[in-house]
Design a protein around this motif. Structure first.
Motif, PDB file in Angstrom:
ATOM      1  N   UNK A  59      -9.216  38.606 -68.642  1.00 26.03           N
ATOM      2  CA  UNK A  59      -7.699  38.638 -68.032  1.00 26.03           C
ATOM      3  C   UNK A  59      -6.768  37.970 -68.428  1.00 26.03           C
ATOM      4  N   UNK A  84      -2.348  36.870 -66.666  1.00 32.39           N
ATOM      5  CA  UNK A  84      -2.035  35.940 -65.913  1.00 32.39           C
ATOM      6  C   UNK A  84      -0.611  35.929 -66.043  1.00 32.39           C
ATOM      7  N   UNK A 100       2.252  37.932 -65.754  1.00 35.68           N
ATOM      8  CA  UNK A 100       2.364  38.721 -64.381  1.00 35.68           C
ATOM      9  C   UNK A 100       2.953  37.452 -63.753  1.00 35.68           C
ATOM     10  N   UNK A 101       3.375  36.527 -64.050  1.00 33.09           N
ATOM     11  CA  UNK A 101       4.419  34.827 -63.401  1.00 33.09           C
ATOM     12  C   UNK A 101       5.088  34.850 -64.317  1.00 33.09           C
ATOM     13  N   UNK A 124      -3.145  47.211 -60.534  1.00 36.34           N
ATOM     14  CA  UNK A 124      -2.946  47.142 -58.947  1.00 36.34           C
ATOM     15  C   UNK A 124      -4.785  46.390 -58.303  1.00 36.34           C
ATOM     16  N   UNK A 155      -6.812  45.099 -61.848  1.00 39.15           N
ATOM     17  CA  UNK A 155      -6.856  44.013 -62.767  1.00 39.15           C
ATOM     18  C   UNK A 155      -6.907  42.966 -61.501  1.00 39.15           C
ATOM     19  N   UNK A 156      -8.609  41.891 -62.126  1.00 37.60           N
ATOM     20  CA  UNK A 156      -9.327  40.717 -62.161  1.00 37.60           C
ATOM     21  C   UNK A 156      -8.810  39.866 -62.223  1.00 37.60           C
ATOM     22  N   UNK A 157      -8.439  39.439 -63.433  1.00 37.19           N
ATOM     23  CA  UNK A 157      -7.908  38.365 -63.692  1.00 37.19           C
ATOM     24  C   UNK A 157      -9.745  37.575 -64.862  1.00 37.19           C
ATOM     25  N   UNK A 158      -9.399  36.452 -64.892  1.00 40.56           N
ATOM     26  CA  UNK A 158     -10.246  35.253 -65.420  1.00 40.56           C
ATOM     27  C   UNK A 158     -10.452  33.990 -65.056  1.00 40.56           C
ATOM     28  N   UNK A 159     -10.990  33.322 -65.539  1.00 42.32           N
ATOM     29  CA  UNK A 159     -10.883  31.611 -65.061  1.00 42.32           C
ATOM     30  C   UNK A 159     -11.205  31.282 -66.483  1.00 42.32           C
ATOM     31  N   UNK A 160     -11.011  32.040 -67.189  1.00 40.38           N
ATOM     32  CA  UNK A 160     -11.369  31.242 -68.526  1.00 40.38           C
ATOM     33  C   UNK A 160     -10.255  30.304 -69.195  1.00 40.38           C
ATOM     34  N   UNK A 161     -11.115  29.762 -70.197  1.00 47.25           N
ATOM     35  CA  UNK A 161      -9.739  28.785 -71.014  1.00 47.25           C
ATOM     36  C   UNK A 161      -8.683  29.379 -71.531  1.00 47.25           C
ATOM     37  N   UNK A 162      -7.717  29.345 -71.977  1.00 48.92           N
ATOM     38  CA  UNK A 162      -6.993  30.361 -72.655  1.00 48.92           C
ATOM     39  C   UNK A 162      -5.923  29.601 -73.016  1.00 48.92           C
ATOM     40  N   UNK A 163      -5.927  29.348 -74.717  1.00 50.45           N
ATOM     41  CA  UNK A 163      -4.355  28.894 -75.105  1.00 50.45           C
ATOM     42  C   UNK A 163      -3.782  30.305 -76.375  1.00 50.45           C
TER      43      UNK A 163
END
Lengths: 291, 264
Positions: free
Chosen positions: B97, B100, B103-104, B252, B254-262
């Motif tokens: 994921x 993100x 995509x913004x 379409x 894509x399910x993203x994730x809430x992982x901590x990412x840097x």
């Protein structure tokens, strides 16, 4: 698995809205659908006149995002270079970026560290830079997802006041998710609570406090032991002999009634307070779980 | 439209520049990576020199053509991994994921992602490729054609990786398919096509288009044929378009994730 179901709300220009809920409630999914990251299977979304699924790029020019858990900045570059890069991403001419950086540098007090590589900054300084990076293109809406996560209280307070100042200065609509009640209470005038993928409360912060603050907490230190039991409008929360903590439902009993039960002459020390907002929100979450 | 394309190219080049600057923070490692990659590539040639000392002409290629083949293989590999490095771990990006932040942004998601990192050792491959090209034939036409094939071949490699990696939008283990597909193409790219027969050869001009990346270009550089040059260009274009279509279809899902990412 459905993350959200039948969510329906609208937000006015310049509003600061807290969009909150327990973990797994569907907050991030909703925000990601509103910003064009995720495609909803059903329903419609309109953000500033754009459908995020069809006009993702056009919408991106109008919104800013700060995900507290995901950094957008290049850590080996300085904040200044990062801001220039973001300016290029949003096709802003160089002179306009320079002007904007200067303006935001003042507003967010970045002067001391704007030319230091991001990797050498403190978390608080980084978050300030993340917010500034998301404001370079003057977005109409700023989505803040846990912007103060991991910050100490002083830095949190500082970030909140800077966000408030930004909202006042630019009339930017702020859509905030946070587990920090301080963020919600100090920044937002409206609260939308979501649980199990559904909106369980959509009200102004004032109303939320008014309706749910009909209970008072009375903590008293007694000279002699008091034998008190739960009765209509009074709930014993803690009874350690000389120390009592009771909750008074002010719709049924007055605080004075409660004090009479304790016998004012027997009280050495007393503290009467509102139920913390955190507890109010938790009770709304729990109600949502039961329903 | 033209402005959008120009701005996209500007951003991609800027990203490549910043990624390169990051790699150059440790200059010693940076240069060692390049030098060792050149040495690594060169070591394989020794085997071929020994083989050709025993037997002349393998699979219809003379030694110089084998050097050219290696040059093209290293060049396309290097070009693809220097400018589009993230195309080769796109599966991991999709699965975890990490799309993100792209995509913004108001830019092409696929291009922004795959150009967001560089491989420094790939520069060694590119240098090596040109050494081989000069050894083969030192002429401006030859070098220009060679550069053209490095670009078309590199873009085909990137496209294949994007197409196979995009399967991750549909199922989890697509990273293995992508990895296998790309590594098969890279391995076959270093052998004269004359040694392959039948179905394998068909594979090289369809599912694993090594033929358009290496074999046809070697043929054109040996004996120029305009129709083949156009064919290579059209095939490259076809795979690029296909890569965009498959990626955006998958996006379409894509399910993203809430992982901590840097961003590192």
């Amino acid at each position: 698995m459905k993350a959200v179901r039948n969510i329906d709300f609208s937000v006015e220009k310049g509003e600061m809205v807290a969009f909150i809920g327990p973990n797994g409630a569907g907050k991030s999914t909703t925000i990601k659908m509103m910003t064009g990251i995720l495609y909803p299977t059903k329903g419609s979304i309109n953000v500033l006149g754009f459908d995020p699924t069809k006009n993702r790029r056009k919408l991106a020019y109008e919104i800013g995002t700060v995900f507290g858990q995901k950094e957008q900045l290049w850590t080996h570059l300085t904040p200044y270079d990062n801001f220039k890069f973001f300016g290029a991403i949003y096709d802003i001419p160089d002179y306009a970026v320079e002007k904007k950086i200067e303006e935001l540098k003042e507003l967010f007090e970045l002067g001391d560290f704007i030319n230091i590589p991001v990797r050498n900054l403190s978390l608080g300084q980084r978050i300030r830079c993340e917010i500034v990076a998301s404001l370079i293109h003057e977005p109409k809406i700023l989505f803040l997802d846990e912007p103060t996560i991991g910050l100490d209280p002083v830095v949190k307070e500082n970030i909140r006041s800077l966000i408030k100042r930004m909202n006042k200065e630019y009339k930017t609509t702020v859509f905030l998710t946070s587990h920090d009640v301080g963020d919600i209470e100090k920044l937002c005038s409206r609260v939308i609570i979501i649980n199990n993928g559904q909106v369980v409360l959509d009200d102004s912060m004032e109303n939320l406090k008014y309706h749910y603050l009909n209970k008072k907490i009375v903590e008293a230190k007694m000279r002699e032991k008091v034998n008190l039991e739960d009765e209509d409008g009074i709930t014993i929360l803690k009874d350690k002999g000389y120390n009592l903590k009771i909750e008074v439902d002010t719709e049924k009993r007055t605080v004075a009634d409660a004090l009479k039960l304790l016998n004012p002459d027997n009280i050495i020390d007393i503290n009467i307070s509102n139920v913390p907002l955190e507890d109010i929100i938790s009770s709304i979450y729990r109600k949502g779980d039961k329903s | 439209m033209l402005t959008a394309v120009r701005n996209q190219i500007r951003i991609s080049l800027l990203t490549t520049k910043y990624a390169l600057v990051r790699e150059m923070l440790n200059k010693a490692t940076f240069f060692m990576n390049i030098v060792f990659m050149i040495l690594n590539d060169a070591s394989f040639i020794i085997q071929w020199v020994i083989l050709y000392s025993i037997q002349d002409g393998i699979g219809g290629y003379n030694l110089k053509q084998v050097l050219l083949l290696w040059g093209l293989a290293a060049g396309t590999f290097g070009f693809s991994r220097f400018f589009f490095y993230r195309a080769f771990n796109l599966s991991e990006i999709i699965n975890n994921g990490k799309l993100d932040s792209y995509l913004v942004q108001p830019k092409n998601v696929l291009l922004s992602v795959i150009t967001s990192d560089v491989s420094t050792s790939a520069l060694g491959d590119i240098f090596y490729a040109y050494i081989m090209a000069f050894i083969y034939k030192c002429s401006i036409t030859n070098i220009l054609l060679f550069t053209f094939f490095i670009i078309t071949g590199g873009l085909i490699l990137v496209s294949i990786s994007v197409i196979l990696s995009s399967l991750s939008f549909w199922f989890q283990k697509a990273d293995m398919i992508a990895e296998t597909g790309v590594s098969l193409m890279t391995s076959f790219a270093t052998y004269p096509d004359g040694i392959f027969k039948g179905a394998v050869k068909i594979l090289f001009y369809t599912l694993l288009p090594v033929g358009f990346v290496n074999y046809i270009p070697v043929g054109i550089l040996s004996e120029f044929r305009l129709e083949y040059l156009i064919l290579v260009f059209v095939v490259a274009l076809f795979f690029i378009v296909l890569a965009f279509v498959v990626f955006y279809r998958g996006l379409h899902r894509y399910s993203s994730s809430n992982l901590m990412i840097s961003k590192i």
